[in-house]
Each structure stands twice: as C-alpha cells, then as structure tokens.
Design a protein around this motif. Sequence first.
Motif, mmCIF file in Angstrom:
data_model
loop_
_atom_site.group_PDB
_atom_site.id
_atom_site.type_symbol
_atom_site.label_atom_id
_atom_site.label_comp_id
_atom_site.label_asym_id
_atom_site.label_seq_id
_atom_site.Cartn_x
_atom_site.Cartn_y
_atom_site.Cartn_z
ATOM 1 N N HIS C 247 26.506 8.708 37.303
ATOM 2 C CA HIS C 247 27.404 7.556 37.159
ATOM 3 C C HIS C 247 28.714 7.952 36.504
ATOM 4 O O HIS C 247 29.578 7.130 36.268
ATOM 5 C CB HIS C 247 26.715 6.433 36.369
ATOM 6 N N GLU C 284 23.238 -1.296 41.805
ATOM 7 C CA GLU C 284 23.946 -0.037 42.014
ATOM 8 C C GLU C 284 23.757 0.467 43.437
ATOM 9 O O GLU C 284 22.857 0.058 44.152
ATOM 10 C CB GLU C 284 23.501 1.091 41.077
ATOM 11 N N THR C 301 28.773 1.187 41.155
ATOM 12 C CA THR C 301 28.357 -0.212 41.237
ATOM 13 C C THR C 301 28.571 -0.703 42.657
ATOM 14 O O THR C 301 29.296 -0.079 43.447
ATOM 15 C CB THR C 301 29.185 -1.089 40.277
#
Lengths: 295, 287, 339
Positions: C247, C284, C301
């Motif tokens: 991420h 996600e 996201t």
Amino acid sequence: MSPTLAERPGRTARERGPAPAAPARRRRRTPNGPYRLTATSGLGLGVALLWFSALALVPLLAVLVETSAGGWPAFVAAVTQPQTAAALTLTVTQALAVTAVNVVMGTLVAWVLVRDRFPGKRLLEVLIDIPFALPTIVAGLVLLALYGPSGPLGIDVANTRAAVFLAFCFVTLPFVVRSVQPVLAELDRDVEEAAASLGATRFTTFRRVVLPALAPAITAGAALSFARAISEYGALVLLSGNLPMRTEVGSVRILSYLENGQPEQAAAVASVLLLVSLLVIATIQLLQRKVARRG
Amino acid sequence: MDSSPWVRRTLRAVVVVYLVLLVGWPVSLVAKNAFADGLETFQRAFADPSVLFALQLTAAVAVQVVLLSTVFGVGISLLVVRYDFPGKALLNALLDLPLSVSPIVVGLALVLVYGKNGWFGGALEEAGFRVIFAPPGIVLATAFVCLPLVIREIVPVLTELGTDEELAATSLGASRFQTFRRITLPAIKWAVVYGVVLTLARALGEFGAVKVVSGNFEGRTQTSTLLVEQRYQDFEQGTAYAVAFLLASVSVACIVAVTLLRSDDAAPARRPARPATRPATPSEVDA
Amino acid sequence: MSIEIRNVRKTFGDFVALDDVSVSVPTGRLTALLGPSGGGKSTLLRVVAGLEVPDSGAIEIEGRDATNLPARRRNVGFVFQHYAAFKHLSVARNVAFGLEIRRTPKAEIAERVDELLRLVHLESFAHRLPSQLSGGQRQRMALARALAIRPSVLLLDEPFGALDAKVRKELRDWLRRLHDEIPVTTVFVTHDQEEALEVADEIVVVNEGRIEQVGTPDDLYDRPANDFVMGFLGPVTRLGGVLVRPHDVHVEVLASVPASDDASSRPGGPVTGVVTRTTRVGFEVRAEVSAGDEVVSVVVTRAEARTLGLAAGVAVRLAPAQGAPTAPAAEPVAAAAPA
C-alpha cells in the motif's frame, strides 16, 4: 503376562521413545525431559539398574552362559534328544495352532465386543480378563472341572494332546482380543462407509479396508499369544499329565532336566524358549514403530 | 458397515458359545465344586495348618513384591520418561522382557545365579543368606514376573502428562521432591493404583517360577498355588478347590476392580464433580 | 535494566536454538519476543526462567546474576501456553501453590489468593477444578498463580496461543490493562505480529536464534532494520530490488510500456510493467504487476483504482511512495554463491 495392557494405542509411546539419530529439534509444547541427571537421580538410576540386573538381567545371562558352557554340540545334543525334541515339537505346533485359532476367534470376539450391543456384554468383557487374572494352576483346575474325567459334558481330554491345546487356548484368550479391540474401536467408520459407497460388498470392505488396518494389532496379539503358549507351564500341570513323548511340553522338560541335576540341558531348552521371547519382543517393537510412523 | 441382523446374531452366538465353553462354564464349575459340601470343605481346609501357612506365605510374598515393584516401578518410570542417559533405549526394551519369559525359565535363571552352586548363591549362603529353596527366592521369582506391570501403567501416563506442570511448580519455587510429591504423584496416582492391583493379582497367582525356586517344602516354602497342585494330586480335591477358589476370587476381584475403575476413568463425565458448574462449551474444553 | 541477557548460546544436539544472544529488557515494561516458530524465542524465555540451562552466556535478573540459579530460586513468574494447570488442585489451591511452598502463613495466603482471584475475575471459581474452567479462565488462573509469588519478572510463553480468536483478543486487551495496573516487568513470547504491535511497549524480534531488531512497535514498523523484520511485521512486495509495503507503492498509468527503461535498473527506482490481474477485496483493490523479472503486488483504494483506470493490460510505472519504509531485498537465490 499382561494382555490387557500389552498393545493399546497410547501405550506405545514408550516403545517409540526418542529417536536418537533424528536431528534434535527444539522442544515443543509439553516436552518430556530429558532432565539432567542430578546426584540424587543418578543414584536412583544406579539402584534401579542394580536391582533390575540382579533380578532379571544377570539370571537370564546365566541361562545363556550355562547353555554355551557345553558348546554347540552339547546344545544340539540337548535339544535333539528324542524326548526333548518331541516336547519342543509339540509345544511349537500346539502354540502355532492355538495362535491360528486366536487370530480368528480373537478378532471375532473383538469385533462383536466393539460393534455389537446386547445385554450381558459387560459380562463377556470380564470373561475375557479371567484367563489373565486366574492363577495358572487354578486355570488348569478350572479346565479339568469341565473337560476332565468327571466333567458334565462327558468329554475327557485329560492326559491327551487336546489338553495341551485347550490349556493354551485358555491362557492366551485375551491377547488378540485386547490387542485388536482398541484399534477397532478407533477405526474410522467413515472409511468403511466410503468403501461401501464405492460399491464394495461387506466382505470386500472387511477384507480390503478393515483387515489391513487391524493387521498390525492382530499380528502383535498373535505374537504375544504364541510367546505365552510356548512358555506355559502352570495350566498344563494337572491337565496334560506330562506324559513323555506324548503330552510333555518344553517348560516341563526344563523342569525335569533341572530336577535330574542336568542344568546344562535345562539351560539349553530354556535358551530356545528365551530366544523365541526375544524374537517376539523384537517383532512387536518393530510393528509398533511401523504403526507409529504411519501415524 | 452394519451387518445384516442374521450375520450379527450368528457372530454374537459363536462368540458367546466360545467364551462360555472356554471360560464361563469351567470357572463356574470350580465355584460349584468348592461349595459342593456347603462351607464344610472350607472349614476343613482352613483348619489345616499347612493351608494356613501357605496362605500366609503367599500374602507375605505378595506384600513384599508389591512394595518392591511399586518403589522400583515408579522410580524407573520417572527415570526412563524424564531423564536421558546412555543405554536408555536398551533398558526400555529389556523392561518388557519378563512379560514373555516362561516362568520355568525365570525359575531356572534364578537358580543358576542364586542356587547353592550358582554364581552368587554359594557366597550368599556362606554369609548365612539363603535365597533358593527359601522365601527370598520366592520373592525374587515373583518380583521378576511382576516387574513390568507397574511400569507399563505409569509410563504412558507420565509421557502424556508432559513436564509443563512440573516446570510450573519449579518456577513457583518447589524443589524436585516437592514437585514430585505435590504435582507428579497426584497425577500418576491412579496408574500406580492399577499397577499395584495388577501386581497383587499376579503375585498371588504365580506358580511356575515359584515352583522351581521354592523347593515346595510343605509348611516352609509352599505357597498357596503350590499347595493347590499338591493337594489335587494327593486326591484332597476339596482342599485344592477351596484354596483355588479363594485365590481365584481375589485375583478376579483385582482385575474386575481395575477394569471398572479404568472405564470410570475413561469417562470423566461420570466422575463425581462439584455441582452447579456451567458446562463448558466444546471450544473451551481442551484435552 | 531488569533482565540482562549476555552472549547466551543454546543448542539441542546440532540444532542451534540461540546463537550468541544479548539483549536487555527494561524494568516495568511489557516486552514482546516476536518471531517465527522455531526461531528460538521460547527457548530464550525458558533460559531466563531457568527451565533451560544455556550452554554459555549469562543471565542477570534485577541486577543479580541468575545464570547458575536454579529455576525455583529465581522468583520468576512463568505462564505456559497450555496453562500447566495443576489438575488435581482447585483454582484457589493452584494460586496458593507458590505461597504454600514458601511457607507463607495460612491467613496471609487466603488473603493474597482472594486478592488475585479478584484481579483476574475468577473470585467465584475459587473452589472449582481447572477442568471446570474454560481455556481463557484457566490462563487467567495461571497468571494469578504466577503473580501470587510477587515475581520480579513475569514471563509468558505464547500465553494466548491455545485460545480461540475472540478470547485471545479479549485476553490480550485485558493483559495490557493488567500490566498498566501492576507494572511488573513482563516478557511474553508470540509469533503473532499483530498481538505484539498492539500490546507491547517494546518488541524484540528473534529469528534463527538471533536478535534481528529491538524497538518500539512504531520503530519496528516504520524503520525495520532489515528485510526479515519488515516482512515479518506486515505484507511486503519486491519493487526494483527493494522491499516495500504494497500500500506504499505510488502508481502512475502510462500510455504504453516503454521499450527500454533504464530507470528500472536503479535499485528502488521506478519500474514499469503491465497489470496482469486485479482483485477487489472489500474497499481495496489488489493488483499484480509484471515488471521485468519481478511480480509486484500493489494495494490501492477502490477510489484510486477507479481514478487511475487500473485494469488488467494497463501499463504502469511503480515507485515506493514518498517516505515509505523500504528494506533491501535479499539476493535472489540464483545469485547466491554455490554451496
């Protein structure tokens, strides 16, 4: 003898023991020692080994030493002496026959005790243990009461070879039963149902699925019952009459050699029996290791 | 695999008939024979000083063997399970040996070592200690055949138990001995009890090994089982049946007791528990 | 320093459980020994408790050399993964055990046991047997038992490992609060990084018998000392020869894949590749990007994915986000020297 204790799963942990050759692994959740020997526990070990040696190891060693004293020819002479050879042959053949009976009947009894329900089953459980509990001389007396000269059935096996067979049958009854019972109880019924769903008949299911699973337990029980049979003495004394060349067994030969002041010959016959005992123990340990590996 | 009813009934019938013919009926006949003349046989038998002596000797030997086996059995089980030492695997294998050695071989082996002409027998006799043809020999022979019984009961329990509880006690400040007395011993208590009861049954009934080492002298080294043999052969069958019945009752009672206790043990639900406990949900219960 | 471990080495046969380990555990703190199973953390804890004897090295507890002190004299509270409940003793007698060994007067024992059972919320279970308790209750009993002797340090070996997820979470929060109440120096072993990050003041990462890093949860998460620590504390992906959290990857969509991109040869530098697969998991989107010989995992996201138009077949340039923690990736196996 302890058939009821002999071969239960969960009682095999000790036999498995730690494998010394295996790479040492970090010990997991509930490790079992080894603690380090301290002065006190070391002393305890010393005392225990001394007692075990004095009681069992040294005397058994003495049997082997006494046997070897006369060398190989003396040993051969002792065990091939006609009366001894006849006794050993009788012992081994009857023990084999009884073991065969036990393999079939013991498995059958175990099957009925595990898979069937009926009133009085608990009583049968007690009956199985009685040969183990009963003093051997009393066992002989017990069999004489039904199969002796004054038995109510009119069957008299006293002083015949059938008496040897009967006595062996009685004292070895619990071995295969008690060895197979727990394994059968643990056996996954799903596997049998799976076999049935694949189209196997009941007999095929038993032969191809159940029997292989029971085989180690049956073999272990058979080995124990064979070992017990060839070493039996007490149950035979009153029943078989110990007639030379006819109903005399190995252990009786040992005793008469000893009483006649021929310890060397007695030791020779004893060594034969001892060797068989060792073989049986080795067989069982191997089997247990195999079963343990299979998980 | 649910067998069809007739297969099940046939198997059941075969098994019941086999067990009744082999065990049930003969055993009940001995009981019947023993009580054939009411209690008179018993009264006569137990008035005989030789019988009384044999019973006392058997009891004394059994007590000594139980004590020896218990102390030795607990000790060796702890050592074999908890400690590491060279030769442990061999010792482990040898401990089972007495179970499959013929009683006559046991007797012979002891005679060869402790007899008058045996390895140690001569020296012991000169020191005034007679083993063979004397009570110590009977104790040795009986202890030999009973040797593995206590060990076989304790070892699996001890192995299963693991060391966590013992180590917890140690970390709370308990010494080795305190740990043994307060933690280990309570945990193996029932195994010891089973072992003792089985040893007792075996010790009362030993015949072959005792016959070889005792000399079978009436009133001196004749145990109860030897007496049964002798009286039967001397056509005093009443006495033989009475003593046999007594021995058989005690031994069978021992085995039945262990069987019952053990099946109670296996089903903890049936044990008296403290009342009013919230039943633990399956996920909370662990072995 | 409350526990001082110096150059401790411990082997089992030819297996090295602890390889010259030195570490200090601060007083009054809750410290986690974190690492994979078989990495040596439990052994380290047991060495501190005296349940294992180290081959070499020294242990100091509260400034006192404990190396040769037997376990029962170390005054250490130890809690086992499987509770090690004394099955034949009631809950109260379990808790009283250490005090009875110390020959504490009866009245005092009763008072202390009461106090502790209240602390672990087992006051109404005092006369039950351990078999009548749930796993979580047994473990609280074990904790009370360990605390009863007023230990100078409290050691917990995977204390929640045998419990189911919900109870584990409850007990974890409860341990944190308990420690705030009774600030005894506490060390607990866990292989669950979430548990360590959530509960501990300080984390010691142990792997293959060595200490990888010592620090606060934030230190470890944001400034991992090496690839192992980084990988153990959370998901990582390999990008241009460095490890980065999926991420923490900056994604830029390109019109097409450049024929040759010298940037991708720079370690940690941007790489270009093609998205091979996207998976939506809740809020996600996980994407796999094939870039040269690397397959990079990226987590964005849903909103980002929609804005970028991220889908299979799209060409992208990837780079670690600004200020994101990275660690050099271990050499690929192929490059390792032949054994």
